[in-house]
Write a protein that holds these residues in place. Structure first.
Motif, PDB file in Angstrom:
ATOM      1  N   PHE A 117     -40.869 -43.202 -32.822  1.00  0.00           N
ATOM      2  CA  PHE A 117     -39.611 -43.945 -32.954  1.00  0.00           C
ATOM      3  C   PHE A 117     -38.563 -43.188 -33.774  1.00  0.00           C
ATOM      4  CE2 PHE A 117     -41.784 -48.397 -32.500  1.00  0.00           C
ATOM      5  CZ  PHE A 117     -42.159 -48.069 -31.219  1.00  0.00           C
ATOM      6  N   LEU A 118     -38.980 -42.656 -34.922  1.00  0.00           N
ATOM      7  CA  LEU A 118     -38.029 -42.018 -35.840  1.00  0.00           C
ATOM      8  C   LEU A 118     -38.393 -40.576 -36.177  1.00  0.00           C
ATOM      9  CD1 LEU A 118     -37.484 -44.948 -38.406  1.00  0.00           C
ATOM     10  CD2 LEU A 118     -36.061 -44.351 -36.435  1.00  0.00           C
ATOM     11  N   ALA A 119     -39.387 -40.017 -35.514  1.00  0.00           N
ATOM     12  CA  ALA A 119     -39.863 -38.676 -35.857  1.00  0.00           C
ATOM     13  C   ALA A 119     -38.733 -37.646 -35.811  1.00  0.00           C
ATOM     14  CB  ALA A 119     -40.974 -38.253 -34.905  1.00  0.00           C
ATOM     15  N   GLY A 120     -38.625 -36.861 -36.891  1.00  0.00           N
ATOM     16  CA  GLY A 120     -37.654 -35.780 -36.950  1.00  0.00           C
ATOM     17  C   GLY A 120     -36.225 -36.195 -37.218  1.00  0.00           C
ATOM     18  N   LYS A 121     -35.950 -37.476 -37.279  1.00  0.00           N
ATOM     19  CA  LYS A 121     -34.570 -37.930 -37.508  1.00  0.00           C
ATOM     20  C   LYS A 121     -34.180 -37.702 -38.965  1.00  0.00           C
ATOM     21  CE  LYS A 121     -34.410 -41.312 -33.773  1.00  0.00           C
ATOM     22  NZ  LYS A 121     -33.485 -40.506 -32.967  1.00  0.00           N
ATOM     23  N   MET A 122     -32.874 -37.496 -39.176  1.00  0.00           N
ATOM     24  CA  MET A 122     -32.350 -37.226 -40.517  1.00  0.00           C
ATOM     25  C   MET A 122     -31.508 -38.404 -40.990  1.00  0.00           C
ATOM     26  SD  MET A 122     -33.708 -34.270 -40.849  1.00  0.00           S
ATOM     27  CE  MET A 122     -32.938 -33.661 -42.367  1.00  0.00           C
TER      28      MET A 122
END
Length: 272
Positions: A171-176
């Motif tokens: 869902f949020l992997a790698g997001k900043m």
């Protein structure tokens, strides 16, 4: 189950399809709907009577009437958030409600969402009417369905749906700069979603009722989504650390008491 019951599931997707399979296994006659023609043969293979239904297509009235020749209806499709789909949702539900008045359906289970509650920075129960976002299409649909004298409607307000093809690690992997690191999550696993629906079909409540349906525990967004990403060996999200808190913690005490239910997956940190 004393008598074979017919159950119609409007929206055989992530939740509706495995629920249909579970009902077939337990001796129910199941009608399943989809808007995708390619799925019809899949339904047949699983002994689900297939129906191609688009509530925006007025030419399908006879198909809708046949689909609703049932004892129990489960409505399991959310408003589409893209391409203006949210504005079409309530007219679709109004058409369905009109058809239901002429059907044999006596019980409806409407799958809603905890998104009908605004952030209150505290606990929310089904009785917290001030927390409701009354302009929400889902909430408006709840009111519409529960206003009828022709059938009774139970509403399940599910938290975020996880399991099956929905692994939270993606869902949020790698997001900043992901906001709200300390906000608690309100989630439910597929296994619990299925079992709660099945219990309601087995023993319908003879009056209109609303239930929140989320796991017992509420870890923080940072704790949960970091662990979920790492479980898939993906880069964890990076959170901003100076947000003003905006959150809600959904209580599940009512549904546990009413259905004498203990969650199979009470802790989201054990979802993966």
């Amino acid at each position: 189950m004393q008598n074979l019951k017919r159950v119609s599931i409007l929206g055989c997707g992530w939740l509706g399809l495995p629920l249909a399979e579970h009902l077939v296994t337990n001796g129910y006659q199941v009608y399943g709907s989809t808007t995708t023609p390619e799925k019809l043969e899949l339904f047949r293979q699983k002994n689900i009577q297939p129906f191609l239904i688009n509530l925006s297509d007025l030419s399908e009235s006879s198909t809708l009437i046949e689909f609703l020749d049932s004892d129990f209806l489960i409505i399991s499709f959310p408003p589409r958030l893209r391409a203006g789909g949210e504005s079409l949702y309530l007219p679709q539900m109004e058409r369905l409600a009109k058809a239901l008045k002429q059907s044999s359906v006596k019980q409806v289970l409407f799958i809603s969402s905890t998104s009908v509650y605004r952030d209150v920075n505290g606990w929310v129960t089904e009785n917290d009417l001030e927390a409701l976002i009354k302009e929400s299409p889902l909430y408006q649909a709840e009111i519409l369905l529960q206003s009828s004298n022709h059938y009774k409607t139970t509403v399940f307000r599910f938290g975020g749906l996880v399991g099956g093809s929905r692994h939270p690690g993606r869902f949020l992997a790698g997001k900043m700069e992901v906001p709200q690191p300390e906000s608690p999550v309100n989630l439910i696993y597929l296994d619990d979603s299925l079992q709660l629906c099945f219990r309601m079909i087995q023993n319908p409540i003879p009056h209109n009722e609303v239930f929140n349906a989320v796991a017992d525990k509420h870890p923080s967004r940072q704790e949960f989504y970091t662990a979920a990403a790492k479980a898939l060996q993906l880069a964890p999200p990076q959170f901003t650390m100076h947000d003003t808190p905006q959150y809600k913690i959904i209580s599940n005490e009512k549904i546990k008491a009413a259905l004498a239910y203990e969650f199979i997956r009470p802790d989201p940190m054990l979802f993966f």
